[in-house]
Each structure stands twice: as structure tokens, then as C-alpha cells.
Design an enzyme around this catalytic site. Structure first.
Site, PDB file in Angstrom:
ATOM      1  N   GLY A   1       7.933  14.157  -0.241  1.00  0.00           N
ATOM      2  CA  GLY A   1       7.970  13.927  -1.636  1.00  0.00           C
ATOM      3  C   GLY A   1       6.943  15.086  -2.447  1.00  0.00           C
TER       4      GLY A   1
ATOM      5  N   GLY B   1       6.381   8.994   3.139  1.00  0.00           N
ATOM      6  CA  GLY B   1       6.337   9.340   5.345  1.00  0.00           C
ATOM      7  C   GLY B   1       5.022   8.570   5.617  1.00  0.00           C
ATOM      8  N   THR B   2       4.417   8.533   4.062  1.00  0.00           N
ATOM      9  CA  THR B   2       2.804   8.463   5.058  1.00  0.00           C
ATOM     10  C   THR B   2       1.943   7.207   6.191  1.00  0.00           C
ATOM     11  OG1 THR B   2       2.514   6.794   2.018  1.00  0.00           O
ATOM     12  CG2 THR B   2       2.173   9.335   2.084  1.00  0.00           C
TER      13      THR B   2
ATOM     14  N   ALA C   1      -1.870   2.152  -1.504  1.00  0.00           N
ATOM     15  CA  ALA C   1      -2.036   1.241  -0.559  1.00  0.00           C
ATOM     16  C   ALA C   1      -3.445   0.227  -1.661  1.00  0.00           C
ATOM     17  CB  ALA C   1      -3.551   1.542   0.040  1.00  0.00           C
TER      18      ALA C   1
ATOM     19  N   ILE D   1     -10.503   1.690   5.375  1.00  0.00           N
ATOM     20  CA  ILE D   1      -9.508   2.876   5.804  1.00  0.00           C
ATOM     21  C   ILE D   1      -8.763   1.960   6.902  1.00  0.00           C
ATOM     22  CG2 ILE D   1      -8.363   4.731   7.927  1.00  0.00           C
ATOM     23  CD1 ILE D   1     -10.022   5.809   4.827  1.00  0.00           C
TER      24      ILE D   1
ATOM     25  N   ASN E   1      -5.421   2.102   8.558  1.00  0.00           N
ATOM     26  CA  ASN E   1      -5.451   2.593  10.220  1.00  0.00           C
ATOM     27  C   ASN E   1      -5.507   3.594  10.122  1.00  0.00           C
ATOM     28  OD1 ASN E   1      -3.112   3.782  11.627  1.00  0.00           O
ATOM     29  ND2 ASN E   1      -1.474   2.244  10.817  1.00  0.00           N
TER      30      ASN E   1
ATOM     31  N   GLN F   1      -2.503  11.861   7.232  1.00  0.00           N
ATOM     32  CA  GLN F   1      -2.252  12.222   5.691  1.00  0.00           C
ATOM     33  C   GLN F   1      -3.667  13.524   5.314  1.00  0.00           C
ATOM     34  OE1 GLN F   1      -1.185  11.077   2.693  1.00  0.00           O
ATOM     35  NE2 GLN F   1      -1.446   9.075   2.607  1.00  0.00           N
TER      36      GLN F   1
ATOM     37  N   LYS G   1      -9.292   2.615  -1.260  1.00  0.00           N
ATOM     38  CA  LYS G   1      -8.698   3.525  -2.445  1.00  0.00           C
ATOM     39  C   LYS G   1      -8.270   4.611  -2.566  1.00  0.00           C
ATOM     40  CE  LYS G   1     -14.351   4.203  -3.632  1.00  0.00           C
ATOM     41  NZ  LYS G   1     -15.520   4.479  -3.774  1.00  0.00           N
TER      42      LYS G   1
ATOM     43  N   GLU H   1      -4.376  12.181  -1.529  1.00  0.00           N
ATOM     44  CA  GLU H   1      -4.299  13.359  -2.586  1.00  0.00           C
ATOM     45  C   GLU H   1      -6.231  14.156  -2.017  1.00  0.00           C
ATOM     46  OE1 GLU H   1      -1.775  13.361  -6.106  1.00  0.00           O
ATOM     47  OE2 GLU H   1      -2.570  11.412  -6.118  1.00  0.00           O
TER      48      GLU H   1
END
Lengths: 339, 743
Positions: free
Chosen positions: B244, B471-472, B514, B634, B636, B643, B706, B710
Site C-alpha cells: 500500500g 504486508g507488514t 501496532a 518491538i 516481532n 519492515q 511506537k 515509516e
């Protein structure tokens, strides 16, 4: 895409006959370029004659010491052929510098010669293009022409031939064997593609209905001193901004015979025989290479966003000649391009 | 640690097997019966009017069902607000097929619908349209002096803070100063999957739209208000997405077209855009930035000024936060930030991965490199001297900020100490070698989200929330959160998303999924856990008698006292003894404003890059990248690393090759295909090291996450540009850095 009829030819005579029997028809090999162009309505053949399965896929020795590359052998099979790797490594490197493995697996040798330009405007039917629609004008002149040509262009067209394989072929100077309604003939590779002049819609000198059946390489393959250098906007899967194929024969540090061809700069793979003459008998020095490179681009004309190609071509020629003289490149699994 | 501690580990994607087996269905893969196909006709001109669409010639073809255009489109919603989606910018949203006016090249102007895709495409090629062409302007250079300050318009847009200190005077008095302009062209998202909508006609005005979107609820709201549908009659589904990057944040014209045709023809319809049309749905705007900086004798920033101008359409004021970050990333008392738009005859730009920040970061971080050189400082040392412990834009402390640790760990991994400061001073393999760095900052946001958790008597847990998965790794991290909360193995949990029949979640963007959906999932599972605890306490001899929810934990399929693990019951026994077939609980999670308000909430990163440049030929090869990210906790390690790897690839693309070229004569993008719009391929990508610097942060949200979609892109582009300068001594200020710029 416009509707079309389709047939699969069983032999060369059948293919030629089938095509002659259908107005507005086209041969299709791997279809890696033609089908895309049909989807974008750039090409609108009414009938396709599939020639990919014709019995022309062999790569075999010729009695004169040369090597015959069948027209329907795939680019991959040609690049990986042991004879090609050993005797014509510049061809191996040029093929592997182009496209992707998937495309090379589908694309045929005959089809590689028949590729059409990648000029942005040729591909976009919303814009004028003399090659696509004669007389409509050239959008690349005065437009964005990063991929366009600097040598042998005309005011009607500044498109380039996009092939890598053909640049190596130009240096190796095979003959192109064709079959058509009026029989068979051979065309020197040099004479196969043409400059745009005032008929940019014509990419080559084939006459109506002619089909490529093989590329016959001469014996001389420049296997010891060769280079294929490709410069592009990413490290793989991009068309050449400038590419250079070089074959040299050397006696010590002296060049005894030379072949030099450029891609990405002209409407045809640009072999410069006068430059080859300049190299003959000269020492393989930076001075020689610089002089020859300057000679090749002496008459080059930039059109704005491709101005840089003149200097880039000059430098690329120097580099490729140096690599060839030093025997740096080897035929192998991956195109390393000497960069 | 127990077997059911899943958070922070590195499980494989739970949806991986489905994707590999082709069992994950994308929007163009719902092959409902009696499907018709629509093909969009795009304008070949940038500005003008349609005089006549010769639709009857095409309608006459057997198998062609209809040609839709402004000439026959039914009466639809009239007010602009009906067309405004959740993140529409200010102005009037584009209405497909609404009027004869053409306001941008490749504007969709008709839809041909036929029994087959091939026929629709052919008929579209035959469709004759008469135009009256008008003069257009698509060149931002021509509008340099016509910038205007936009209104607040768009959700998430923050106008730059007012100036602080006395930036001009401080610049005039600075020991060293620089001033430079930076530019990058338009870029398009180019996800692999084309925008496609399959609308299933369910009869009686009811539809299900399988639509490629990052927000099913955003699309549902748009469709219901534009077409006057009831929510219950308009289900929107998108369970998988082939990328996306922001292109799917707003409803695209593909869904408008498909729904229009379906409602009018009372038939299921699919509309798929072509690759060329993917260049007509929004882009990162062509942007010009002016940076001025000055330093004090001690190498601290005396003044920082950052002004940006970018393009927008004639009808919307698309905005993004480009300059604000510059007032936040470094400590500086004298700051002036400016932001303007210029209207051109183009389609509205659209949020594209790290919108605004990716652009502004290039200006800021290349300027920081230039400033470091002007001040005679190592670029990393210069940043450390200007480290910001507070967010000066809002005068608040950060809830957490481990950028310093990112600098240290990444520099050590990269070997920054081996770098010599002088440009052109390093060589290897006959090439010039350069090392550069850049860092960035991005929002740690949380949005209101809902979820539902259902557990069956056999201990299988299903959790639902109508978020997206582009896909994240959303399926995987939500599964981990749910499984850990209720002490289950991952295999016992199914997470479902992407359906307006599910509890509402926000669009998947802004790196907030998340935090937002994760919190909702945790809350729903906790609510379910409380119900389970009550059931467990029913038997008179329950070992959990009198325990509060905070006193117990779900671990390894058991419910037990935190302080006495022997006091435990088996979860499945509790459920089966209850006699219920299933239990369910809902949640609606919102950010804790009271807790968050005193703080500035942000993630940070730094990237170090090494390049080799062939001085004669101008070719650039990125040989190494080390990226360090501080983004809270984090969830995963594997999907998070992926990512960041993807972000580095994006940053590299922006630095070295990505640009959509506009031919201003036609006002049309000319490289609108994958052959000539270059995105990086494997051969361009070097070894990438990813470091996560853990931050404990219970202020951002209860999970302490967080978001990382991006932030990983920031810094990368500038690091590469700075490395090219270090290698060559040439400062290229207009991206991408193509080889001819180094000749």
C-alpha cells in the site's frame, strides 16, 4: 488490445505462407516485447504467427569455423551455450546484462533483433511519435529524452535500439539469415538495423514477410580481449544509457584488430568501423583509447536531457577498451560489467 | 519466560503459508459468478473539456454492457463533504465522472463495462472522445513565487510552529553558516498489486466490495455517503494487500467505478487499474526546500531555518508535515519553519511512506552534513553536540528517546571511526569510497480502535478487528498479543481483519496500527480473561477464589496466581465446565490522553551508509547500510526487521533512482511504467544491518510500541547522499542522484 487471430507455424515455409495469407500480421517469438506493445495499443496486428516452436533452436558449428545461433533459441540458452561462452564471451556478457532471467528464458534470438525502441513517447499513444504514427511528430525532441540517441539521429526520430545482445552482435558481425516469400537471403548484421532518417517507422531492412532463421557468427570471437560495459540507472533490469562492446586482437601491447560497438546511443547498434581502423596497429594506451573515444562521439548531438550521454559514451569507450586490452572480463554466471 | 510469551520473539508470519499456497485472496481474486469487467478510460490531456463521448459506437459491440461517463452518470451525492474521506485534504475532492471538465492528465473520464476484461479493454481503445484543450501548468518551477500557506484541512496535518528566538539575527551572527536548496521530483508508491475492486452484487441494492484499501471503514463511509447506501448494505472487505505505502489510504477511483457500475447494472463488477493508471492516483509531491543554518563557536546550532514548497492539485490543498521535524530533531533556540503549496494542473498528491518526513528529512539531514563540514566537525559529533532532550516545538520532554544509543550502536557496528573526514580521501577497489549518515524522527501515534475476542470451549481463540494488512505483519503481531494475553500457543489463535462487519479500526497508516489495534486486541483479550476468571472462581473449591484479575496470569493454557503458580486451573477445563459453547468480549481502546499530554511521543532512527563511486563513470554502488531504530518495544523481531529492510530499500530508491518525470509540454508523466520508473532491484541492495534499541515506554500506550512502518526510511536517503559527497566532494542537492550528476 485489439482482437487478433493466432496460429502456430510448423515449419519456416508454413510460417512464411501463413503470414503472407494474413494482412497486418506479425511473427511472434517469445512475445516479451510484442505482447506488451499490443496491450498498450502501440502494435495492433490482426494475426499472429507463432514461430517460437519452429525447428530453429539449435546452436551448431558452421563449416567455415563459425557458429550458427538458431533464431528460436532463447537468449538464455544462447548465453549459456558452452561454445558461446568459450568462443564469444562478449555475447554471453551482453545477453546477461539485459532484461531478467525470466525474460531471457522466453525471448528468442530472432526476437531480440526485432525489439522496438523504449522511447517513452513510442510507448504512450497519448503523445505524438513518428515511429509509431508517421508524420505525427517527435515528442522526444524538445521533450524528455534521457533514453534517446546522440548518434545518427534525425529530426524525425531520436529513438534508440534497446538491445544489449545486438551491441555484442554488432561487434562480432554475424550475418542474419532470413526466409521470405521470395526465398532466402543473408543480411550483414551491420545492414540489418537502419537509421531513422525520414522513415523512423522502419527499424530494419527486412522486406514484407521475411523471417529471421539464424544468426551466423564468423569464426573470430575475440575471446581473449573483450568487454561489454553497460551503464544504466540501476544495477539490473534497466535499459542501457550507454553500453559498449569491444573485441580486440593483440600482439603484445599492440592492437592488431578491433571491434567497437555502442548501445543506447542510436537507432541501431552503433558499430564504428572508422574507430576500429584508428585502433589498429596502435599501442593499448590511455592516449589511444582517449583519441578513439573522442573520434566516436565527435559528431554526437545531445537533445537536452540526454546531453550527458556524449561525455558518458566517451568515458565508457575508454573504460571498455582498457578492460578489453587487459583481458579483465570473463564469461560467467553473472554479468559483472567491469564496473 | 514461558512457552506462551510470544511478544518480542521472532515467529514466522502466520499468514505466510496461505500466501505461499495462493490461498490468500486479494481483491482481484474473488471470482464471484456472473462477473462483468470495467476498464477505465483516462484523459490524454491535462486540462480542458470533454465535448463529446461517442459512446454509442462502443455500446453497439456485442458484449459491451455500458459506457459510463459524466454524460450518463446517475444523480449522486452533491456536497463536497459526501466525497471527503477520513484523510481528505482541504478543498473539493475529485469526483470521477462528475463533469466534462478535465483537471489533470490521466483523469478517469469513462468506464467501459463488458462481459469480459478483454472486450472491455478493446472497447475502451475504440472509444472516441472529442476534447477542447486548454493551456495547463504542471511545472512547480513556474510557481515558485505563487506559494500559499494552506489551512489545516487534513487530519494529521500540523502547520509549522511559530518561529522561536531570533533566527535571522542568529544566522547573521553565526560563526559558520550555510544556505542551500534541495529538490526532489514526484514519486509514486508503486505497490506490486494494482488497485482492483471486485463488487459482488448481492441483490436488492446490497453489495460487498472486495477493494484494495488500507481502510475498509474509510471506503465504506465514502461509498455510503456518495451512493446513498445503508451501511448494512455495503460491506467492504480487504484481507490481504500487495503493498500500500499510503496509496490505499484514500478511496481510489477504482472502487467508485466498480460500485457505480454494479449498482447501475445490478451485477457483480470488477475494475482493475493498469500500471500506467497507477500513476494517476496520488504521489509524493515534487518539493523544493530552502535550508539555512548557522553555528556557534562551540559547534551548537545558532539558527535553523527550513522552508518547503510543494505542488498540489487545483482542487485540493494536499498537505504533509515536511518542516516541523526540523524544529524537533536538534536543540536550537532560533528556529524558523515555513511551508507553502502551489497549485498545478495535476492530481492531488497523496501520503506516501513517511509523508512529509521523508522529504523534509532529506533537506534537514543533508544540510546538517553541509553544516558539519562548514563548521569543521565530524557529522556524528555535530549531531551529538546538538542532541535534543526536549521537543522544543511543543516544549515537552519526550516520553522516551534513545536516539543517542542508536547513534552509538549503529556507528560502532558500521565502523564510523574508520572514516576520514576529508571528501575524496577514501578509496577501495579502484573506486572512491564515501561514508555518510542521517537520522530521523516520526510520530508514535495511537488511534481509537475496537476489537472482539471470542474463545470456544475447546480453547480456540478468535480475535477480530477491521484493520488492514498491507504486508507488514499485522496478522502475526496481533496473534502474538492475543496469544500471550490469554496464555495460548500461537496455533490456538486466529486473528481476522479487513472487514467492515468487524469492530471498527482506523485506516492502516501513520505507523499507528501496532499501537492502536494492538491495544484494542489486548484489551479485548483482557476483558475476555476477566470473564474466564469469574467462571474459574465459580466452583467452591476454586484455587483462585477471591483473586482479582491483576492477581492472575494466563500462561501455557493455564490460569494461575501470579504469586503462587501452583494455584492454577486449566483454561480448557474452566471453559468446558462452564457449559458455554463460547465466551466473547469487546474492547474499544483509546489513547490515554491524560498520561500522554505532558509528553512528546516519537520514534527515532539513524542510518549509516557506505558507497563506492566510479569516478569516471559516475556509477554509485551502496555497499553497506546500518540502520538503528528506537521505536519502543518491538513486537516481532522478524517482521519488524523486514519492515526496516524495506524502509532502507525505499530510502535507497529515493536517493538514487526514483522519480516520476513530467513532460510539461503535455502535462503528463512519461515514465509511467515499471521499465522506466526505477525502483531498486536486488542488485542495488547491499547488506543491511538492522539494530533495534529497546525503549521502555508505558506512556505511548500499554504495549509500549511506537510503530516502525515509516521511521526506518528516514535518514537513509540523506545518509546515501552524504556518503556520495564524502566519496566525491560533489554535493548533489536534487534527487535522485543519477550517474550524470556526478560526471
Amino acid at each position: 488490445m485489439y482482437p487478433f487471430t493466432y496460429s502456430r507455424a510448423t515449419d519456416v515455409a508454413d510460417a512464411v505462407r501463413d503470414k503472407a495469407g494474413h494482412d497486418g500480421s506479425a511473427y511472434v517469438g517469445g512475445g516479451t516485447n510484442l505482447i506488451d506493445l499490443m496491450k498498450m495499443n502501440v502494435e495492433q496486428p490482426a494475426h499472429l504467427v507463432n514461430v517460437a516452436k519452429l525447428p530453429l533452436s539449435k546452436i551448431e558449428d558452421l563449416p567455415n569455423g563459425g557458429l550458427r545461433l538458431g533464431a528460436t533459441a532463447t537468449n538464455s540458452d544462447t548465453a549459456w551455450n558452452e561454445q558461446v561462452k568459450a568462443r564469444y564471451p562478449v555475447l554471453n556478457q551482453a545477453i546477461l546484462a539485459g532484461a531478467s532471467p525470466q525474460l531471457r528464458n522466453a525471448a528468442t534470438n530472432g526476437g531480440n533483433l526485432m525489439q522496438r525502441t523504449r522511447c517513452y513517447y513510442f510507448y504512450d499513444i497519448a503523445t505524438p511519435c513518428n515511429k509509431r504514427e508517421p508524420g505525427s511528430g517527435c515528442s522526444a525532441i524538445g521533450g524528455f529524452n534521457r533514453v534517446c540517441g546522440i548518434l545518427g539521429t534525425s529530426e524525425a526520430c531520436i529513438a534508440t535500439h534497446p538491445s544489449d545482445m545486438c551491441v555484442a552482435l554488432a561487434a562480432l558481425a554475424p550475418t542474419v539469415r532470413v526466409s521470405g516469400p521470395h526465398g532466402e537471403r543473408s543480411i550483414a548484421f551491420e545492414d540489418f538495423h537502419r537509421l531513422p532518417g525520414d522513415q523512423p517507422e522502419l527499424d530494419n531492412t527486412l522486406t514484407e514477410g521475411e523471417l529471421i532463421t539464424s544468426l551466423d557468427l564468423p569464426e573470430k570471437g575475440f575471446a581473449k580481449h573483450f568487454a561489454y560495459l553497460k551503464l544504466r540507472d540501476r544495477h539490473s533490469y534497466a535499459f542501457a544509457l550507454v553500453s559498449v562492446a569491444v573485441g580486440l586482437e593483440m600482439d603484445g601491447d599492440t592492437i592488431t584488430e578491433a571491434r567497437l560497438a555502442l548501445g543506447g546511443v542510436a537507432h541501431k547498434p552503433w558499430r564504428d568501423q572508422s574507430a576500429e581502423q584508428l585502433l589498429k596497429g596502435q599501442p593499448a594506451t590511455a592516449e589511444t583509447f582517449g583519441r578513439v573515444a573522442a573520434h566516436v562521439v565527435a559528431n554526437a548531438v545531445g537533445r537536452g536531457s540526454n546531453d550527458f550521454k556524449i561525455e558518458l559514451a566517451r568515458r565508457a569507450i575508454v573504460r571498455a577498451l582498457k578492460q578489453a586490452a587487459e583481458g579483465q572480463q570473463v564469461a560467467g554466471d553473472v554479468y559483472l560489467g567491469g564496473q | 519466560m514461558t512457552q506462551t510469551n510470544h511478544i518480542g520473539k521472532a515467529p514466522n508470519r502466520v499468514d505466510g503459508p496461505l500466501k505461499v499456497a495462493g490461498a490468500a485472496h486479494y481483491s482481484g481474486e474473488f471470482n464471484v459468478p456472473d462477473l462483468a469487467y470495467g476498464y477505465v478510460v483516462s484523459s490524454p490531456i491535462a486540462k480542458g473539456k470533454i465535448l463529446k463521448i461517442h459512446a454509442d459506437e462502443v455500446r453497439a459491440l456485442p458484449g459491451v454492457l455500458e459506457v459510463f461517463s459524466h454524460e450518463n452518470v446517475p444523480h449522486l451525492a452533491w456536497l463536497d463533504k459526501s466525497y471527503k474521506d477520513q484523510i481528505a485534504p482541504g478543498g473539493s475532492p475529485f469526483r470521477p465522472l462528475h463533469a466534462p471538465d478535465i483537471t489533470f492528465n490521466q483523469q478517469p473520464i469513462a468506464l467501459v463495462v463488458a462481459d469480459t476484461f478483454e472486450l472491455a479493454r478493446y472497447a475502451a481503445a475504440l472509444l472516441r472522445i472529442d476534447y477542447e484543450q486548454e493551456a495547463h501548468e504542471t511545472n512547480l518551477e513556474a510557481k515558485r513565487t505563487e506559494g500559499f500557506v494552506p489551512g489545516k484541512g487534513k487530519a494529521g496535518f500540523q502547520p509549522p510552529p511559530p518561529p522561536r528566538g531570533n533566527p535571522d539575527k542568529a544566522l547573521a551572527n553565526a560563526t559558520h553558516s550555510i544556505e542551500a536548496e534541495y529538490a526532489h521530483g514526484a514519486q509514486h508508491h508503486n505497490p506490486m498489486e494494482l488497485f482492483t475492486t471486485t463488487v459482488e452484487w448481492r441483490g436488492d441494492g446490497k453489495i460487498t466490495a472486495y477493494d484494495k484499501t488500507q481502510g475498509v471503514f474509510n471506503v465504506q463511509n465514502y461509498l455510503t455517503s456518495v451512493f446513498g447506501l445503508k451501511k448494512e448494505d455495503c460491506r467492504v472487505v480487504n484481507q490481504f494487500m500487495g503493498g500500500g505505502f499510503g496509496a490505499g489510504l484514500r478511496p481510489q477511483y477504482s472502487v467508485f467505478m466498480a460500485v457505480l457500475a454494479s449498482l447501475e447494472l445490478k451485477r457483480s463488477v470488477r475494475v482493475t487499474l493498469t500500471r500506467q493508471q497507477m500513476f494517476s492516483i496520488g504521489h509524493r509531491p515534487n518539493t523544493l526546500q530552502l535550508l539555512k543554518m548557522g553555528t556557534n563557536p562551540d559547534g551548537t546550532l545558532a539558527s535553523l531555518q527550513h522552508h518547503a514548497l510543494h505542488e498540489t492539485s487545483q482542487f485540493e490543498d494536499y498537505t504533509e508535515n515536511i518542516v516541523n521535524w526540523s524544529g524537533m530533531l536538534y536543540q536550537c533556540e532560533n528556529v524558523k519553519l515555513g511551508y507553502e503549496l502551489a497549485k498545478l494542473d495535476i492530481y492531488s498528491p497523496q501520503d506516501m511512506r513517511a509523508p512529509g518526513a521523508a522529504s523534509g528529512n532529506v533537506g534537514l539531514e543533508v544540510a546538517m552534513d553541509e553544516m558539519a563540514y562548514a563548521a569543521g566537525l565530524d557529522p556524528l559529533e555535530f549531531r551529538l553536540r546538538n542532541y535534543a532532550d526536549r521537543d522544543q516545538n511543543v516544549d515537552k520532554p519526550f516520553s522516551s528517546k534513545k536516539l543517542r544509543e542508536c547513534y552509538q550502536q549503529a556507528a560502532a557496528k558500521f565502523g564510523w571511526e574508520t572514516r576520514s573526514q576529508e571528501p575524496r580521501s577514501m578509496r577501495a577497489n579502484g573506486k572512491l569510497v564515501g561514508m555518510g549518515m542521517g537520522g530521523g524522527v516520526w510520530d508514535a501515534a495511537q488511534k481509537k480502535s475496537a476489537a472482539k475476542a471470542i474463545i470456544s470451549a475447546d480453547g480456540k481463540l478468535t480475535v477480530r478487528s477491521g484493520t488492514g494488512e498491507n504486508g507488514t505483519g499485522t496478522y502475526t503481531i496481533m496473534t502474538q498479543i492475543a496469544a500471550e494475553t490469554l496464555g495460548l500457543p500461537l496455533e490456538a489463535v486466529t486473528f481476522e481483519l479487513g472487514d467492515t462487519d468487524q469492530p471498527e479500526a482506523p485506516i492502516q497508516g501513520g505507523s499507528w496500527t501496532a499501537a492502536s489495534v494492538g491495544t484494542a486486541v489486548k484489551d479485548a483479550c483482557d476483558a475476555l480473561g476477566e470473564k474466564i476468571l469469574k467462571l474459574a472462581q465459580k466452583p467452591a473449591d476454586s484455587p483462585l477464589k477471591g483473586a482479582k484479575y491483576d492477581d492472575v496470569e494466563f500462561v501455557n493454557g493455564q490460569l494461575r496466581l501470579r504469586l503462587d503458580h501452583d494455584q492454577a486451573v486449566v483454561l480448557r477445563d474452566v471453559l468446558q465446565a462452564s457449559g458455554e459453547t463460547q465466551l466473547e468480549a469487546d474492547s474499544s481502546a483509546q489513547p490515554n490522553m491524560a498520561k500522554q499530554q505532558p509528553y512528546s511521543l516519537h520514534s527515532h532512527n539513524v542510518a549509516f551508509a557506505e558507497v563506492e563511486v566510479d569516478e569516471d563513470l559516475g556509477t554509485i554502488k551502496v555497499t553497506r547500510v546500518v540502520s538503528a531504530v528506537a521505536a519502543g518495544r518491538i513486537l516481532n523481531q522478524k517482521t519488524a526487521r523486514s519492515q526496516v529492510l524495506g524502509s532502507v530499500v525505499w530510502g535507497l530508491g529515493m536517493a538514487l533512482m526514483e522519480e516520476t518525470i513530467m513532460d510539461h509540454k503535455f502535462g503528463r508523466y512519461v515514465n509511467h511504467n515499471f521499465a522506466e520508473y526505477h525502483i531498486p532491484v536486488n542488485a542495488d541492495i547491499p547488506h543491511i544491518d538492522v539494530i533495534f534499541v529497546h525503549e521502555d515506554d508505558d506512556i505511548v500506550n500499554p504495549l509500549g510500541v511506537k510503530g516502525i512502518g515509516e521511521v526506518g526510511m528516514l535518514g537513509v536517503t540523506a545518509a546515501i547522499a552524504n556518503a556520495v559527497f564524502h566519496a566525491t566532494g560533489k554535493r548533489v542537492r536534487d534527487l535522485p542522484i543519477l550517474l550524470d550528476k556526478l560526471l
